[in-house]
Design a protein around this motif. Sequence first.
Motif, PDB file in Angstrom:
ATOM      1  N   HIS A   1       7.900  -8.471   6.657  1.00 35.94           N
ATOM      2  CA  HIS A   1       7.830  -7.039   6.352  1.00 35.94           C
ATOM      3  C   HIS A   1       6.434  -6.525   6.641  1.00 35.94           C
TER       4      HIS A   1
ATOM      5  N   HIS B   1       3.589  -4.323   4.967  1.00 34.62           N
ATOM      6  CA  HIS B   1       3.075  -3.647   3.769  1.00 34.62           C
ATOM      7  C   HIS B   1       2.049  -2.643   4.282  1.00 34.62           C
TER       8      HIS B   1
ATOM      9  N   ASP C   1       6.555  -1.324   1.308  1.00 30.42           N
ATOM     10  CA  ASP C   1       7.023  -2.451   2.121  1.00 30.42           C
ATOM     11  C   ASP C   1       8.191  -2.024   2.999  1.00 30.42           C
TER      12      ASP C   1
ATOM     13  N   HIS D   1       2.237  -2.335  -7.301  1.00 35.74           N
ATOM     14  CA  HIS D   1       2.363  -2.527  -5.859  1.00 35.74           C
ATOM     15  C   HIS D   1       1.630  -1.370  -5.195  1.00 35.74           C
TER      16      HIS D   1
HETATM   17 ZN   LIG Z   1       3.889  -4.933  -0.310  1.00 36.25          ZN
END
Ligand SMILES: [Zn+2]
Length: 346
Positions: free
Chosen positions: A323, A325, A248, A244
């Motif tokens: 969300h 990111h 987030d 990732h």
């Molecule tokens: Zn993310």
Amino acid sequence: MKRRHLLILTALLCGLGRAQTQYVVRPGDTLFSVARTAGTTVATLQALNHLAGAPLKVGQTLQLPGSAAAPVRPSAASVAGLSITVPAQLRMGDAFVVRLSGARVTEAVVQFPSEIGEDVRQPNERLAPLPVAEGAMVLGRVVLGKTTPLRYQVTVGKDTVTGEIPVSGSVAGIQKLNMPSSITKKLVDPARTAEEVQVERAYTLRTPPVWTRPFAAPLTVPPRIATVFGQSRTFSSGGPVQYHYGTDYLAPVGTPIHAINDGTVVLVGQFPVRGGLVVIDHGAGLLSMYFHQSKTLATMGQLVRRGDVIGQVGSTGVSNAPHLHLELRVRGEAVQPTEWLNRTWP
Ligand SMILES: [Zn+2]
């Protein structure tokens, strides 16, 4: 005659002991707030405490890394009258600064030869230090997955100095997302090629640094981090493991997103994977990227100031809940976003 100095900079042994301290969770604590207070990262806390994303419970005891309280002092080197300062220790996914000062700073070239053979964009690029308030600097990056020592090289005319910085890793487990195919099919959307071309183009920008103030949070609401930077995960059962590359932040659709610092908007659009996307070039090879927006409120080429609203939180692209990111990239490679916030770089 060519003079070549080789400096192997070893970690400062003090403060790197294994002794751990503990913290008892109090009402209102989050992993993020505990990590900040302890001077460590969410990923480190998760790994130390075998946490897999569950919320903290009041009264729960957390192990804190014993070395976190003692900041590691930087290392120094010099070549041709130039002073060079680098961190003494790095972690996987860190961004860092090579600081240079001295009369011949404009002649210096900085390189990272340890990138040769690594899966990084433009390895061992010849970088001219960029002027900042005191001297000049080059941003460095430690890619996710890297734990071999980072090697830097500074050349002034015929003189060269080389140094090595140890890199430690992270041991967080693999998160299985099991996203529905309606979302994962966006990973193979034909329009993805165009998305990647535009993003990769932004990664090649090498403009002068324009920020002078600390980096600020992208949301003004209290941070609720859903997935930390560097988490390894699969999107579908049996799918490939991927890192990732951002942090987030959970927030309702429509929550304003703020530029984390001054810069130029170099990419805006709706894309299959990143969804509603705004990319800001801060200079020095540093980009901030804001994914999954319901609505983008910036225009290409726009000069933004820290705190300007550039869009709204959404769940567009490969996302299964509203969300933000937030991704930070140094010369195209992802680095830990939360390390940038509330700090002045360099
Ligand atoms: Zn993310």
